[in-house]
Design a protein around this motif. Structure first.
Motif, PDB file in Angstrom:
ATOM      1  N   ARG A 179      -6.839   4.672   0.639  1.00 19.36           N
ATOM      2  CA  ARG A 179      -6.705   3.223   0.515  1.00 19.36           C
ATOM      3  C   ARG A 179      -8.021   2.560   0.940  1.00 19.36           C
ATOM      4  O   ARG A 179      -8.047   1.721   1.837  1.00 19.36           O
ATOM      5  CB  ARG A 179      -5.532   2.732   1.388  1.00 19.36           C
ATOM      6  CG  ARG A 179      -4.161   3.180   0.899  1.00 19.36           C
ATOM      7  CD  ARG A 179      -3.835   2.525  -0.419  1.00 19.36           C
ATOM      8  NE  ARG A 179      -2.535   2.883  -0.958  1.00 19.36           N
ATOM      9  CZ  ARG A 179      -2.342   3.798  -1.895  1.00 19.36           C
ATOM     10  NH1 ARG A 179      -3.371   4.505  -2.371  1.00 19.36           N
ATOM     11  NH2 ARG A 179      -1.147   4.025  -2.383  1.00 19.36           N
ATOM     12  N   TRP A 239      -6.882   2.562  -6.419  1.00 20.14           N
ATOM     13  CA  TRP A 239      -6.818   2.517  -4.957  1.00 20.14           C
ATOM     14  C   TRP A 239      -8.096   3.043  -4.294  1.00 20.14           C
ATOM     15  O   TRP A 239      -8.201   3.022  -3.082  1.00 20.14           O
ATOM     16  CB  TRP A 239      -5.627   3.334  -4.455  1.00 20.14           C
ATOM     17  CG  TRP A 239      -4.311   2.734  -4.814  1.00 20.14           C
ATOM     18  CD1 TRP A 239      -3.468   3.122  -5.809  1.00 20.14           C
ATOM     19  CD2 TRP A 239      -3.672   1.621  -4.173  1.00 20.14           C
ATOM     20  NE1 TRP A 239      -2.345   2.331  -5.828  1.00 20.14           N
ATOM     21  CE2 TRP A 239      -2.447   1.405  -4.841  1.00 20.14           C
ATOM     22  CE3 TRP A 239      -4.023   0.794  -3.096  1.00 20.14           C
ATOM     23  CZ2 TRP A 239      -1.569   0.388  -4.463  1.00 20.14           C
ATOM     24  CZ3 TRP A 239      -3.147  -0.221  -2.733  1.00 20.14           C
ATOM     25  CH2 TRP A 239      -1.933  -0.405  -3.410  1.00 20.14           C
ATOM     26  N   ASP A 242      -6.395  -3.163   2.416  1.00 19.97           N
ATOM     27  CA  ASP A 242      -5.585  -1.985   2.120  1.00 19.97           C
ATOM     28  C   ASP A 242      -5.906  -0.845   3.075  1.00 19.97           C
ATOM     29  O   ASP A 242      -5.016  -0.084   3.469  1.00 19.97           O
ATOM     30  CB  ASP A 242      -5.797  -1.548   0.673  1.00 19.97           C
ATOM     31  CG  ASP A 242      -5.142  -2.500  -0.314  1.00 19.97           C
ATOM     32  OD1 ASP A 242      -4.202  -3.203   0.082  1.00 19.97           O
ATOM     33  OD2 ASP A 242      -5.585  -2.553  -1.473  1.00 19.97           O
ATOM     34  N   GLN A 287       0.804  -1.225   0.000  1.00 17.74           N
ATOM     35  CA  GLN A 287       0.000   0.000   0.000  1.00 17.74           C
ATOM     36  C   GLN A 287       0.838   1.277   0.000  1.00 17.74           C
ATOM     37  O   GLN A 287       0.354   2.329  -0.405  1.00 17.74           O
ATOM     38  CB  GLN A 287      -0.925   0.009   1.227  1.00 17.74           C
ATOM     39  CG  GLN A 287      -1.908  -1.135   1.270  1.00 17.74           C
ATOM     40  CD  GLN A 287      -1.306  -2.448   1.786  1.00 17.74           C
ATOM     41  OE1 GLN A 287      -0.195  -2.466   2.339  1.00 17.74           O
ATOM     42  NE2 GLN A 287      -2.028  -3.536   1.624  1.00 17.74           N
TER      43      GLN A 287
END
Length: 293
Positions: A139, A95, A145, A72
């Motif tokens: 994220r 993302w 994430d 990430q």
């Protein structure tokens, strides 16, 4: 008496044996065929989050300039300060998503044994927020994430009004750039010692194990969506650099009031940005004016 045909066959057999012996000998004398060298253990691919460079030359040899690359983001941790020197990440539509905010801060399992373990309780009643460097909302494409941003190595003691207002507005601006058809490369970090929180001034928390930064900074490089990003960057590619005091003062000021050139930010932090670009391109971007941003 041998016939003509048997003589021919015998001669051919003799010739074949001779050729075989010559081939075998030449094989012994021939240099060995080169082979591919073995792949070294622990060699990792370059992280997409370090596409533009490694601002401090971080590696896994110096505990105060210690590199951790996660799926990430990439992070440089400072053992003596108990916080990151910087965090870098790539932000694009890939993302973005609708995953819920995790809200579960925890120690970073990727820090080596012997590094001081910071817990979320170390921030309790300190007057400072657990301020994300790589934001949770950058994220939110998956729960995994999103949860990755809640490791405490990605957190610094941040003045609440700064974290929840001016700094937050800059974070939202970056996501709006992505929603408008761009991708953004970001690096953020703390610098200096001593900030002002809800309980007043402090230089550290957690019994001195976590330094309170004097300021937070962020760099953004913005590109229209596309491929081969490094080769699409030119002298007029838009960049933004911001340096904000870590205080409760002026929370309603727009983040643009804290802009500066990247050259100026490098002087304040001792870091070097965009090192994977050519020197001429670096000079153009780092001296870029702030009036058009």
């Amino acid at each position: 008496m041998a016939t003509k045909s048997t003589s021919v066959y015998g001669w051919l057999a003799h010739l074949g044996l001779t050729i075989g012996l010559v081939s075998a000998l030449s094989g012994c004398l021939r240099p060995p065929t080169p082979t591919r060298p073995p792949i070294e253990a622990n060699v990792t691919a370059v992280s997409e989050h370090l596409t533009l460079g490694n601002p401090s030359g971080a590696a896994q040899t110096d505990p105060n300039n210690y590199l951790i690359t996660k799926p990430q983001f990439a992070l440089c941790f400072n053992k003596s300060r108990g916080i990151a020197n910087w965090v870098s990440w790539h932000l694009s539509l890939d993302w973005r998503g609708t995953a819920a905010r995790t809200k579960s801060f925890r120690p970073d399992p990727d820090l080596p044994a012997g590094f001081s373990t910071i817990t979320t309780a170390d921030y309790n009643r300190t007057g400072f927020d657990r301020g994300h460097l790589c934001p949770s909302d950058d994220r939110d494409n998956s729960p995994t994430d999103n949860a990755a941003t809640f490791v405490l190595s990605n957190v610094v003691p941040q003045a609440p009004l700064n974290n929840r207002e001016t700094w937050k507005y800059l974070e939202e601006y970056a996501r709006k750039l992505v929603d408008d058809g761009n991708e953004v490369y970001l690096t953020a970090g703390p610098t200096g010692v001593g900030g002002d929180g809800e309980a007043g001034s402090a230089t550290s928390i957690a019994g001195g194990r976590v330094m309170v930064p004097a300021a937070l900074w962020k760099v953004l490089l913005i590109l229209p969506n596309g491929m081969d990003d490094l080769n699409r960057i030119g002298p007029n590619t838009r960049v933004i650099a911001v340096y904000m005091p870590n205080t409760q003062a002026n929370p309603n000021l727009p983040w643009q009031r804290y802009q500066l050139t990247i050259n100026e930010l490098e002087q304040k932090t001792g870091l070097r940005f965009f090192t994977n670009l050519s020197p001429d391109l670096q000079r153009a971007l780092k001296s870029q004016g702030i009036g058009s941003n």
